[in-house]
Structure formats: structure tokens, C-alpha cells
Design an enzyme around this catalytic site. Structure first.
Site, PDB file in Angstrom:
ATOM      1  N   PRO A 192       0.798  -1.225   0.000  1.00 48.45           N
ATOM      2  CA  PRO A 192       0.000   0.000   0.000  1.00 48.45           C
ATOM      3  C   PRO A 192       0.831   1.277   0.000  1.00 48.45           C
ATOM      4  CG  PRO A 192      -0.115  -1.073   2.140  1.00 48.45           C
ATOM      5  CD  PRO A 192       0.589  -2.018   1.213  1.00 48.45           C
ATOM      6  N   ASN A 193       0.317   2.240  -0.721  1.00 53.44           N
ATOM      7  CA  ASN A 193       0.850   3.600  -0.832  1.00 53.44           C
ATOM      8  C   ASN A 193       2.108   3.701  -1.674  1.00 53.44           C
ATOM      9  OD1 ASN A 193      -1.215   4.871   0.782  1.00 53.44           O
ATOM     10  ND2 ASN A 193      -0.257   3.831   2.515  1.00 53.44           N
ATOM     11  N   ARG A 227       4.987  11.136  -2.496  1.00 57.27           N
ATOM     12  CA  ARG A 227       4.746  10.849  -1.082  1.00 57.27           C
ATOM     13  C   ARG A 227       6.051  10.960  -0.289  1.00 57.27           C
ATOM     14  NH1 ARG A 227       4.383   5.041   1.612  1.00 57.27           N
ATOM     15  NH2 ARG A 227       3.908   5.702   3.728  1.00 57.27           N
ATOM     16  N   TYR A 258      11.184   8.569   1.110  1.00 56.67           N
ATOM     17  CA  TYR A 258      11.064   7.510   0.114  1.00 56.67           C
ATOM     18  C   TYR A 258      11.733   7.817  -1.223  1.00 56.67           C
ATOM     19  CZ  TYR A 258       7.682   5.873   3.502  1.00 56.67           C
ATOM     20  OH  TYR A 258       7.087   5.461   4.663  1.00 56.67           O
ATOM     21  N   ASN A 301       7.921  -5.717  -1.057  1.00 57.90           N
ATOM     22  CA  ASN A 301       7.926  -4.549  -0.185  1.00 57.90           C
ATOM     23  C   ASN A 301       6.509  -4.472   0.364  1.00 57.90           C
ATOM     24  OD1 ASN A 301       7.857  -2.086   1.076  1.00 57.90           O
ATOM     25  ND2 ASN A 301       8.985  -1.004  -0.513  1.00 57.90           N
ATOM     26  N   ALA A 337       3.186  -0.836   4.649  1.00 58.70           N
ATOM     27  CA  ALA A 337       2.509  -0.817   5.949  1.00 58.70           C
ATOM     28  C   ALA A 337       2.045  -2.207   6.393  1.00 58.70           C
ATOM     29  CB  ALA A 337       1.319   0.147   5.919  1.00 58.70           C
ATOM     30  N   ASP A 376       0.937 -15.641   6.126  1.00 61.23           N
ATOM     31  CA  ASP A 376       0.450 -17.012   5.955  1.00 61.23           C
ATOM     32  C   ASP A 376       0.479 -17.436   4.492  1.00 61.23           C
ATOM     33  OD1 ASP A 376       0.081 -17.197   8.686  1.00 61.23           O
ATOM     34  OD2 ASP A 376      -2.110 -17.057   8.602  1.00 61.23           O
ATOM     35  N   GLU A 400      12.384  -9.643   1.715  1.00 62.38           N
ATOM     36  CA  GLU A 400      11.604  -8.496   2.188  1.00 62.38           C
ATOM     37  C   GLU A 400      12.455  -7.245   1.993  1.00 62.38           C
ATOM     38  OE1 GLU A 400      10.132  -6.601   6.437  1.00 62.38           O
ATOM     39  OE2 GLU A 400      10.542  -8.750   6.332  1.00 62.38           O
ATOM     40  N   HIS A 419      12.590  -2.729   1.925  1.00 60.61           N
ATOM     41  CA  HIS A 419      12.012  -1.435   2.299  1.00 60.61           C
ATOM     42  C   HIS A 419      12.915  -0.335   1.778  1.00 60.61           C
ATOM     43  CE1 HIS A 419       9.162  -3.427   4.926  1.00 60.61           C
ATOM     44  NE2 HIS A 419      10.167  -4.183   5.332  1.00 60.61           N
ATOM     45  N   LEU A 420      12.309   0.733   1.293  1.00 59.67           N
ATOM     46  CA  LEU A 420      13.072   1.893   0.844  1.00 59.67           C
ATOM     47  C   LEU A 420      13.746   2.580   2.019  1.00 59.67           C
ATOM     48  CD1 LEU A 420      10.395   3.237  -1.626  1.00 59.67           C
ATOM     49  CD2 LEU A 420      12.675   2.447  -2.276  1.00 59.67           C
ATOM     50  N   SER A 421      12.985   2.766   3.099  1.00 53.46           N
ATOM     51  CA  SER A 421      13.528   3.396   4.304  1.00 53.46           C
ATOM     52  C   SER A 421      13.967   2.306   5.282  1.00 53.46           C
ATOM     53  CB  SER A 421      12.475   4.303   4.960  1.00 53.46           C
ATOM     54  OG  SER A 421      11.415   3.527   5.494  1.00 53.46           O
ATOM     55  N   ARG A 452      12.828   4.376  12.516  1.00 56.53           N
ATOM     56  CA  ARG A 452      11.602   5.178  12.491  1.00 56.53           C
ATOM     57  C   ARG A 452      10.750   4.903  13.729  1.00 56.53           C
ATOM     58  NH1 ARG A 452       9.031   4.826   6.869  1.00 56.53           N
ATOM     59  NH2 ARG A 452       7.913   6.619   7.696  1.00 56.53           N
ATOM     60  N   ARG A 505       7.002   0.466  13.667  1.00 57.14           N
ATOM     61  CA  ARG A 505       7.579  -0.020  12.404  1.00 57.14           C
ATOM     62  C   ARG A 505       8.711  -1.028  12.616  1.00 57.14           C
ATOM     63  NH1 ARG A 505       5.415   3.115   8.274  1.00 57.14           N
ATOM     64  NH2 ARG A 505       4.875   5.244   8.881  1.00 57.14           N
TER      65      ARG A 505
END
Length: 145
Positions: free
Chosen positions: A9-10, A17, A22, A74, A77, A87, A98, A100-102, A107, A111
Site C-alpha cells: 500500500p501507498n 509521497r 522515500y 515490499n 505498511a 500465511d 523483504e 524497504h526503501l527506508s 523510524r 515499524r
């Protein structure tokens, strides 16, 4: 060989954003770089983005039928909330990274917990678009073995 790239999401809002967190690249620009990296290695890349948890679950479940060999995800959230996506990843048993950009660990406290990290081949976070490229390189090496 096929690598599925899943964006949560997002991430469709990348480029506008919170660029200080990001970055300025859009998701299509990031996907173009990753897909090109995979193509050079002779690997087909498929990229999807959804703001809906059930669509991500459906995508993961259908990956088996489509012969996906590796997943780069990624979860955004959903990293901190989705037992359903966890699952699904466990059920299909397709190796995944997995990303993540950040850096979630630098943070907010909420998170810092991931529902996916313990199942993942590895976790790459905090390098912006390079997180995606590092994951592509790691997927290429994993599939070569």
C-alpha cells in the site's frame, strides 16, 4: 525463471509521497530499473502493486500456478499488520526477500516489527531504490544456485 515483485500500500504514491523519506522516483521508474536488471540475467520479472491486502494474498497464492521461482516483496505498511500475507508466503513456500526503501528500525516504534522477516531469505532496508536493486541481485544469485 520468474521473479515476482510485490509492492504494498501507498507505494503507488512514490515520487510525491514524502520524498525526503522515500525518494523522488516513481514506482514505475523503480520497476523499470529492477526489471531491466533481471532481464540482463535472463530472468523474467513481473511487478504488481496493490493497496488491498486480499489482492496481495491472491497474487502470492497464484504465484505457484504461474511458476514463480522467487518473490521480492515490499509489504509497506502491511509489514507490521498482515498475518494474512505472512500465511500466504508460508503456504506457497516460494523463497522471498523483504525490502524497504527506508529503514524501519530508525523510524517509529511500531515499524520495528515485521511479520515477514523470519520467513524471508533476507531483508534489505534503508537504501532507497538500491534496496530493490540489491534484492534483484540477491534473487539472481539465489536462483543461480
Amino acid at each position: 525463471m520468474t521473479v515476482l515483485i510485490i509492492n504494498g500500500p501507498n507505494l503507488n504514491m512514490l515520487g510525491t509521497r514524502e520524498p525526503e523519506i522515500y525518494g523522488a522516483l516513481t514506482l514505475p521508474q523503480i520497476e523499470e530499473k529492477v526489471l531491466a536488471r533481471l532481464k540482463v540475467a535472463g530472468i523474467e520479472g513481473v511487478s504488481v502493486q496493490s493497496n488491498a491486502e486480499h489482492e496481495i494474498v491472491d497474487t502470492i497464492q497464484s504465484a505457484v500456478l504461474k511458476g514463480v521461482d522467487f518473490i521480492i516483496i515490499n509489504p509497506a505498511a502491511f509489514t507490521h499488520t498482515s498475518v494474512a500475507i505472512r500465511d500466504a508466503l508460508a503456504a506457497v513456500a516460494i523463497p522471498f526477500i523483504e525490502i524497504h526503501l527506508s529503514n524501519p528500525h530508525s523510524r517509529e516504534a511500531f515499524r520495528k516489527h515485521s511479520y515477514f522477516s523470519d520467513l524471508a531469505v533476507g531483508v534489505i532496508a534503508g537504501f532507497g531504490v538500491d534496496s530493490y536493486l540489491m534484492a534483484a541481485d540477491a534473487a539472481i544469485k539465489h536462483l543461480a544456485n
